[in-house]
Design a protein around this motif. Structure first.
Motif, PDB file in Angstrom:
ATOM      1  N   SER A 163       0.864  -1.114   0.025  1.00 21.20           N
ATOM      2  CA  SER A 163      -0.046  -0.116   0.058  1.00 21.20           C
ATOM      3  C   SER A 163       0.956   1.218  -0.123  1.00 21.20           C
ATOM      4  O   SER A 163       2.095   1.131   0.519  1.00 21.20           O
ATOM      5  N   GLN A 193      -8.244   0.086  -4.201  1.00 20.29           N
ATOM      6  CA  GLN A 193      -7.346  -1.178  -4.600  1.00 20.29           C
ATOM      7  C   GLN A 193      -7.507  -1.758  -5.858  1.00 20.29           C
ATOM      8  O   GLN A 193      -8.444  -1.417  -6.556  1.00 20.29           O
ATOM      9  N   THR A 239      -2.656  -1.108  -2.733  1.00 18.30           N
ATOM     10  CA  THR A 239      -3.895  -0.293  -2.450  1.00 18.30           C
ATOM     11  C   THR A 239      -3.095   1.186  -2.205  1.00 18.30           C
ATOM     12  O   THR A 239      -2.172   1.360  -1.818  1.00 18.30           O
TER      13      THR A 239
END
Length: 199
Positions: free
Chosen positions: A8, A64, A90
């Motif tokens: 992420s 995402q 993400t």
């Protein structure tokens, strides 16, 4: 194939290009991103390495995409497909704190705690104060705790409290724009004794 771990990033953070790997030398790859627009990915699919991009998330929730990579080994004119590999990317939202009103208190006044508010769920807060003589600690996390306003002087004291919104994202948290407000603490007046008049 060598598994690429899910990862992420923050809004406007660069995402490095990814070179895929396999145990079999000469393996080629095609890849596809499930929702590239959600994370600002300019190229939705391709062959070989996946190019880098600048992550984007203009919403107030994490976005995402899932990247699926399909390997193929070709020899003697025959392509042998391998087991596809997938990983998630993400992009976290930009954390935010709502504007704050200035606060005025008198010396020794009990000031209630302040819970910051936000439009982005999951946001946490870091705060700091630029003066140490008003009854507050220099910095802290979470809400501003209740405190007793302090002013030992004869003039009003002013301090600036700055709150920075943070969206947790290991190993590097995402930071939003800080908001500040002014805290003013007025002194308590003292009565000066007057000598008795003697006729």
């Amino acid at each position: 194939m060598v598994q690429v771990p899910a990862f992420s990033v923050c809004h406007e953070e660069p995402v490095d290009a990814i070179d895929f790997e396999a145990d079999v030398v000469g393996t080629t790859y095609v890849w596809a991103s499930s929702t590239p627009d959600a994370v600002g990915q300019e190229v939705a699919s391709g062959a070989g390495a996946m190019p880098g991009w600048i992550a984007e998330n203009l919403t107030d929730e994490p976005q995402q995409t899932t990247v699926t990579v399909s390997p193929t080994f070709t020899a003697d004119g025959v392509g042998c497909p391998g087991e596809p590999m997938a990983f998630g990317v993400t992009v976290q939202p930009v954390p935010q704190v709502n504007p704050l009103a200035d606060l005025v208190a008198c010396e020794d006044e009990a000031v209630p705690g302040i819970a910051w508010t936000t439009e982005v769920a999951g946001t946490v807060f870091e705060w700091e104060v630029d003066a140490l003589n008003v009854g507050l600690a220099a910095s802290g996390s979470g809400s501003l705790p209740a405190f007793v306003a302090a002013n030992d002087g004869l003039n009003s004291l002013e301090a600036v409290v700055t709150v920075t919104p943070v969206y947790p994202n290991a190993p590097n948290n995402c930071l939003g724009s800080p908001e500040s407000f002014e805290l003013t603490v007025h002194p308590a007046p003292d009565v000066v004794p007057v000598a008795d008049a003697i006729c």
